[in-house]
Design an enzyme around this catalytic site. Sequence first.
Site, PDB file in Angstrom:
ATOM      1  N   HIS A  87       0.838  -1.206   0.000  1.00  0.00           N
ATOM      2  CA  HIS A  87       0.000   0.000   0.000  1.00  0.00           C
ATOM      3  C   HIS A  87       0.866   1.246   0.000  1.00  0.00           C
ATOM      4  O   HIS A  87       1.777   1.384   0.829  1.00  0.00           O
ATOM      5  CB  HIS A  87      -0.931   0.016   1.207  1.00  0.00           C
ATOM      6  CG  HIS A  87      -1.830   1.219   1.234  1.00  0.00           C
ATOM      7  ND1 HIS A  87      -2.790   1.441   0.275  1.00  0.00           N
ATOM      8  CD2 HIS A  87      -1.882   2.286   2.083  1.00  0.00           C
ATOM      9  CE1 HIS A  87      -3.409   2.594   0.540  1.00  0.00           C
ATOM     10  NE2 HIS A  87      -2.874   3.117   1.626  1.00  0.00           N
ATOM     11  N   SER A  88       0.593   2.172  -0.925  1.00  0.00           N
ATOM     12  CA  SER A  88       1.279   3.456  -1.029  1.00  0.00           C
ATOM     13  C   SER A  88       2.778   3.228  -1.218  1.00  0.00           C
ATOM     14  O   SER A  88       3.185   2.632  -2.208  1.00  0.00           O
ATOM     15  CB  SER A  88       0.944   4.318   0.194  1.00  0.00           C
ATOM     16  OG  SER A  88       1.220   5.675  -0.036  1.00  0.00           O
ATOM     17  N   MET A  89       3.629   3.661  -0.291  1.00  0.00           N
ATOM     18  CA  MET A  89       5.053   3.360  -0.404  1.00  0.00           C
ATOM     19  C   MET A  89       5.267   1.864  -0.592  1.00  0.00           C
ATOM     20  O   MET A  89       6.126   1.419  -1.374  1.00  0.00           O
ATOM     21  CB  MET A  89       5.798   3.841   0.846  1.00  0.00           C
ATOM     22  CG  MET A  89       7.284   3.518   0.854  1.00  0.00           C
ATOM     23  SD  MET A  89       8.135   4.021   2.386  1.00  0.00           S
ATOM     24  CE  MET A  89       7.761   2.639   3.471  1.00  0.00           C
ATOM     25  N   ALA A  91       3.493  -0.199  -2.164  1.00  0.00           N
ATOM     26  CA  ALA A  91       3.190  -0.651  -3.524  1.00  0.00           C
ATOM     27  C   ALA A  91       4.444  -0.611  -4.385  1.00  0.00           C
ATOM     28  O   ALA A  91       4.734  -1.550  -5.146  1.00  0.00           O
ATOM     29  CB  ALA A  91       2.091   0.217  -4.134  1.00  0.00           C
ATOM     30  N   SER A 114      -1.523  -1.034  -4.185  1.00  0.00           N
ATOM     31  CA  SER A 114      -2.661  -0.294  -3.641  1.00  0.00           C
ATOM     32  C   SER A 114      -2.282   1.151  -3.309  1.00  0.00           C
ATOM     33  O   SER A 114      -1.244   1.403  -2.689  1.00  0.00           O
ATOM     34  CB  SER A 114      -3.144  -1.000  -2.361  1.00  0.00           C
ATOM     35  OG  SER A 114      -3.988  -0.169  -1.589  1.00  0.00           O
TER      36      SER A 114
END
Length: 245
Positions: A87-89, A91, A114
């Site tokens: 998720h975010s970083m 990803a 994500s």
Amino acid sequence: MTWFRCAETRPWASMRLFCLPHAGGSAGFYRSWAKEISPAVEVHAVQYPGRADRLAEAFVTDAHQLARLVAGAMAPLLDRPVALFGHSMGAVLAYEVARLLQERGGPPVHVFASGGRPPHDRGDDRVADRDDDGVVAEMVRLGGTDADALQEPELRELVMPYVRNDFRLIEDYVHRPGPRLTVPLTTLVGDADPHVTEAQAARWGELTDGRFALRVFGGDHFYLVPRQSQVLAEVMRTLEVPAGP
């Protein structure tokens, strides 16, 4: 200290799902997933150094190095098929870990990216260079669950160093040319995410020769907290494992 936190070991599981947290996040972000995901999947959440039970350890300041360390730590756990969810970083890190695993001959069966801008379209935001109030303001804007806690001075003193390190790590990241992924990749994004648009999220498809899908959920940057059941249903459907307990 080991790199992974596994809330429920499942010797019978046919697959392992490795989950990589966002900037400022910890393995605890994924703790509730094990209760809801299919019994056929064993969840391993990555614990980055410098936080939670690894608070005394030195930060990793380079995203490529962090991906190498995670991929190396996964080696003893590759006796079963693995998938990656970041998720975010996380990803971007999941993508880089997938590249390394593929290069080493053991690619993941799927990558879930994500709430993240694609590695080759990062933008030029510099949250890491702001003062503490500026960093907290960005976390509030993104809707992070940690933002409220950072109003407490004692907690802020403890948490801010690794939050700032993570923002700097991902903001300094530069996508390097190399072999394209051959594995299927799914991008998940909230329809009201202030960090990444659907158009940006769709560009993840440019990074793999495998099957690509874009899934949009209602919510902000942290849509996957209130939408956990829907997200896990999507993961299980994609991995073709039976529904959770």
